[in-house]
Design a protein around this motif. Sequence first.
Motif, PDB file in Angstrom:
ATOM      1  N   ARG A 334       0.803  -1.221   0.000  1.00 13.58           N
ATOM      2  CA  ARG A 334       0.000   0.000   0.000  1.00 13.58           C
ATOM      3  C   ARG A 334       0.836   1.271   0.000  1.00 13.58           C
ATOM      4  NH1 ARG A 334      -5.475  -1.368   2.368  1.00 13.58           N
ATOM      5  NH2 ARG A 334      -5.669   0.862   2.796  1.00 13.58           N
ATOM      6  N   ALA A 335       2.168   1.146   0.062  1.00 17.82           N
ATOM      7  CA  ALA A 335       3.035   2.302   0.295  1.00 17.82           C
ATOM      8  C   ALA A 335       2.895   3.365  -0.785  1.00 17.82           C
ATOM      9  CB  ALA A 335       4.481   1.849   0.416  1.00 17.82           C
ATOM     10  N   ASP A 336       2.798   2.982  -2.053  1.00 19.73           N
ATOM     11  CA  ASP A 336       2.763   3.975  -3.129  1.00 19.73           C
ATOM     12  C   ASP A 336       1.517   4.838  -3.061  1.00 19.73           C
ATOM     13  OD1 ASP A 336       5.181   3.138  -4.093  1.00 19.73           O
ATOM     14  OD2 ASP A 336       4.335   1.833  -5.647  1.00 19.73           O
ATOM     15  N   GLU A 337       0.376   4.203  -2.725  1.00 20.21           N
ATOM     16  CA  GLU A 337      -0.863   4.974  -2.679  1.00 20.21           C
ATOM     17  C   GLU A 337      -1.143   5.571  -1.305  1.00 20.21           C
ATOM     18  OE1 GLU A 337      -4.232   1.612  -1.670  1.00 20.21           O
ATOM     19  OE2 GLU A 337      -3.599   1.843  -3.762  1.00 20.21           O
ATOM     20  N   ASP A 338      -0.391   5.159  -0.291  1.00 17.26           N
ATOM     21  CA  ASP A 338      -0.619   5.640   1.074  1.00 17.26           C
ATOM     22  C   ASP A 338       0.719   5.944   1.741  1.00 17.26           C
ATOM     23  OD1 ASP A 338      -1.498   6.241   3.605  1.00 17.26           O
ATOM     24  OD2 ASP A 338      -2.858   4.534   3.772  1.00 17.26           O
ATOM     25  N   PRO A 339       1.321   7.075   1.421  1.00 16.40           N
ATOM     26  CA  PRO A 339       2.643   7.399   1.990  1.00 16.40           C
ATOM     27  C   PRO A 339       2.620   7.745   3.464  1.00 16.40           C
ATOM     28  CG  PRO A 339       1.814   9.255   0.721  1.00 16.40           C
ATOM     29  CD  PRO A 339       0.854   8.118   0.490  1.00 16.40           C
ATOM     30  N   HIS A 340       1.429   7.848   4.057  1.00 15.56           N
ATOM     31  CA  HIS A 340       1.328   8.188   5.481  1.00 15.56           C
ATOM     32  C   HIS A 340       1.166   6.955   6.364  1.00 15.56           C
ATOM     33  CE1 HIS A 340       0.931  12.429   4.409  1.00 15.56           C
ATOM     34  NE2 HIS A 340       0.105  12.041   3.466  1.00 15.56           N
ATOM     35  N   MET A 341       1.254   5.771   5.771  1.00 17.09           N
ATOM     36  CA  MET A 341       1.142   4.531   6.528  1.00 17.09           C
ATOM     37  C   MET A 341       2.527   3.939   6.750  1.00 17.09           C
ATOM     38  SD  MET A 341      -0.988   1.024   5.673  1.00 17.09           S
ATOM     39  CE  MET A 341      -2.544   1.912   5.564  1.00 17.09           C
ATOM     40  N   ARG A 342       2.784   3.445   7.973  1.00 14.45           N
ATOM     41  CA  ARG A 342       4.063   2.822   8.308  1.00 14.45           C
ATOM     42  C   ARG A 342       3.800   1.447   8.927  1.00 14.45           C
ATOM     43  NH1 ARG A 342       4.455   7.205   6.474  1.00 14.45           N
ATOM     44  NH2 ARG A 342       5.721   8.971   7.145  1.00 14.45           N
ATOM     45  N   TYR A 343       4.860   0.663   9.000  1.00 12.09           N
ATOM     46  CA  TYR A 343       4.812  -0.634   9.667  1.00 12.09           C
ATOM     47  C   TYR A 343       5.856  -0.672  10.765  1.00 12.09           C
ATOM     48  CZ  TYR A 343       5.632  -5.608  10.517  1.00 12.09           C
ATOM     49  OH  TYR A 343       5.805  -6.828  11.118  1.00 12.09           O
ATOM     50  N   SER A 390       6.239  11.883  14.217  1.00 12.12           N
ATOM     51  CA  SER A 390       6.909  13.160  14.424  1.00 12.12           C
ATOM     52  C   SER A 390       6.656  14.082  13.247  1.00 12.12           C
ATOM     53  CB  SER A 390       8.417  12.959  14.596  1.00 12.12           C
ATOM     54  OG  SER A 390       8.982  12.435  13.408  1.00 12.12           O
ATOM     55  N   ALA A 391       6.693  15.389  13.495  1.00 16.71           N
ATOM     56  CA  ALA A 391       6.372  16.362  12.458  1.00 16.71           C
ATOM     57  C   ALA A 391       7.341  16.276  11.284  1.00 16.71           C
ATOM     58  CB  ALA A 391       6.402  17.766  13.041  1.00 16.71           C
ATOM     59  N   ASP A 392       8.601  15.935  11.545  1.00 17.03           N
ATOM     60  CA  ASP A 392       9.593  15.947  10.472  1.00 17.03           C
ATOM     61  C   ASP A 392       9.461  14.755   9.530  1.00 17.03           C
ATOM     62  OD1 ASP A 392      10.440  14.443  12.762  1.00 17.03           O
ATOM     63  OD2 ASP A 392      12.387  14.174  11.814  1.00 17.03           O
ATOM     64  N   ARG A 393       8.609  13.753   9.897  1.00 12.71           N
ATOM     65  CA  ARG A 393       8.426  12.603   9.032  1.00 12.71           C
ATOM     66  C   ARG A 393       7.099  12.629   8.303  1.00 12.71           C
ATOM     67  NH1 ARG A 393      11.151   7.768   9.644  1.00 12.71           N
ATOM     68  NH2 ARG A 393       9.775   7.113   7.965  1.00 12.71           N
ATOM     69  N   ALA A 394       6.324  13.694   8.459  1.00 15.32           N
ATOM     70  CA  ALA A 394       4.997  13.748   7.854  1.00 15.32           C
ATOM     71  C   ALA A 394       5.100  13.529   6.362  1.00 15.32           C
ATOM     72  CB  ALA A 394       4.347  15.103   8.137  1.00 15.32           C
ATOM     73  N   GLY A 395       4.356  12.561   5.868  1.00 16.99           N
ATOM     74  CA  GLY A 395       4.295  12.313   4.439  1.00 16.99           C
ATOM     75  C   GLY A 395       5.421  11.481   3.890  1.00 16.99           C
ATOM     76  N   GLN A 396       6.369  11.036   4.719  1.00 17.56           N
ATOM     77  CA  GLN A 396       7.488  10.252   4.226  1.00 17.56           C
ATOM     78  C   GLN A 396       7.203   8.775   4.411  1.00 17.56           C
ATOM     79  OE1 GLN A 396      11.269  11.504   5.760  1.00 17.56           O
ATOM     80  NE2 GLN A 396      10.692  13.662   5.771  1.00 17.56           N
ATOM     81  N   PRO A 397       7.187   8.010   3.337  1.00 14.43           N
ATOM     82  CA  PRO A 397       6.880   6.591   3.446  1.00 14.43           C
ATOM     83  C   PRO A 397       8.034   5.801   4.029  1.00 14.43           C
ATOM     84  CG  PRO A 397       7.450   7.125   1.191  1.00 14.43           C
ATOM     85  CD  PRO A 397       7.421   8.434   1.943  1.00 14.43           C
ATOM     86  N   GLY A 398       7.715   4.573   4.489  1.00 19.30           N
ATOM     87  CA  GLY A 398       8.774   3.686   4.966  1.00 19.30           C
ATOM     88  C   GLY A 398       8.373   2.961   6.227  1.00 19.30           C
ATOM     89  N   ARG A 399       9.346   2.317   6.848  1.00 13.93           N
ATOM     90  CA  ARG A 399       9.123   1.596   8.086  1.00 13.93           C
ATOM     91  C   ARG A 399       9.374   2.517   9.264  1.00 13.93           C
ATOM     92  NH1 ARG A 399       9.658  -4.136   7.391  1.00 13.93           N
ATOM     93  NH2 ARG A 399      10.383  -4.326   9.518  1.00 13.93           N
ATOM     94  N   ALA A 400       8.774   2.179  10.412  1.00 11.69           N
ATOM     95  CA  ALA A 400       9.004   2.971  11.629  1.00 11.69           C
ATOM     96  C   ALA A 400      10.414   2.753  12.127  1.00 11.69           C
ATOM     97  CB  ALA A 400       8.002   2.549  12.698  1.00 11.69           C
TER      98      ALA A 400
END
Length: 400
Positions: A334-343, A390-400
């Motif tokens: 889902r990462a490409d369509e949902d960049p605000h989701m993390r695992y 955190s505010a500095d990661r808003a919108g950045q996809p990837g793992r936690a």
Amino acid sequence: MTTERDWITTPLTEELLRGALELERTAHGILPHRLPARARAQSADPQLAMAESQPSGVRLAFRTRATAVELDTLPTKRSYVNVPPRPDGVYELLVDGNPAGRASVKGGNTLTIDMSAGTAQVQPGAAGTLAFTGLPERVKDVEIWLPHNETTELIALRTDAPVEPAPDPGRKVWLHHGSSISHGSDAAGPTTTWPALAASLGGVELINLGLAGSALLDPFTARALRDTPADLISVKIGINIVNADLMRLRAFGPAVHGFLDTIREGHPTTPLLVVSPIWCPIHEDTPGPCAPDFSRISEGLMRFTAAGDPAERASGKLTLGVIRDELARIVAQRADEDPHMRYLDGRELYGEDDFAELPLPDQLHPDAAGHRRIGERFAERAFAPGGPFSADRAGQPGRA
């Protein structure tokens, strides 16, 4: 202690309560719920009814000069057949955010559960009074956190000075859903469940939808998450589905997608963290169902065991290892369509080395020290700079 004529009784309204999704008027007072009536009407499961009515994360919050506070409540306490008695639920007092007292309410209703027979009976009891005295005589913000593991009807709030709702703290709201570990099973008190600890460390307002035995990807729970205003959302998925032997891999993946899709209907761009199960040896490679183990009950030890067969993984039965792989795959898909989701792999919060140091006393739930470790690690990974919340990661996809 003030005299009777000095008391001011303040009506208990939703303006004085945080962390509940709905208040039900009862014959005694009000009952905080963590699922709305529409959701409750769609399940006849007594475990869910009990869990959502236990006010984990729910607290009274008001501003006052009062030096004495009394709260009348009617608790419903759990008792298990052939299991040592449980301690009374704990209420915790915070003054201007700092711990200022702990107390319990005696008496109340008793819910007696026979896990072997699958039955439960309620014995009615009397209400009790909680009292905190000697508070500083100045304007202050007071919170009373209700017992995380004890259904609590609120009857009356009395103080020796006027009360007004606490002002909006202006913090982000974190909405979390998970199993009994998120609910707070075996934590020392309501402010030290791991989500409450993480929220305190992260400087956010908690709404805890941790539902013991009931994190089962129910559509009505997804809709409750969808409809609840929040700035940050996390869902911890997996252990209850294995415990209950609820579904096979074929059903699990689509159910997760559907659950996340429903949340996204109401929160399309809210940071959403998908968390897999912590380390739990009995179910790492052995499917459910989970069953009570009474072999050491004479020593006062209640434990759990996995009753499934590891060979059944080949037919799609779920283990924690299988679930972690599937959740990681779904979030990556889902990462490409949902960049605000993390695992976040739950073993980063509590892994195999942690089990060696701080074992799960009943083979399923962490103790108070385990809750602290999980809460601190979640805060480090989620709320710290660079974390998914955190505010500095808003919108950045990837793992936690």
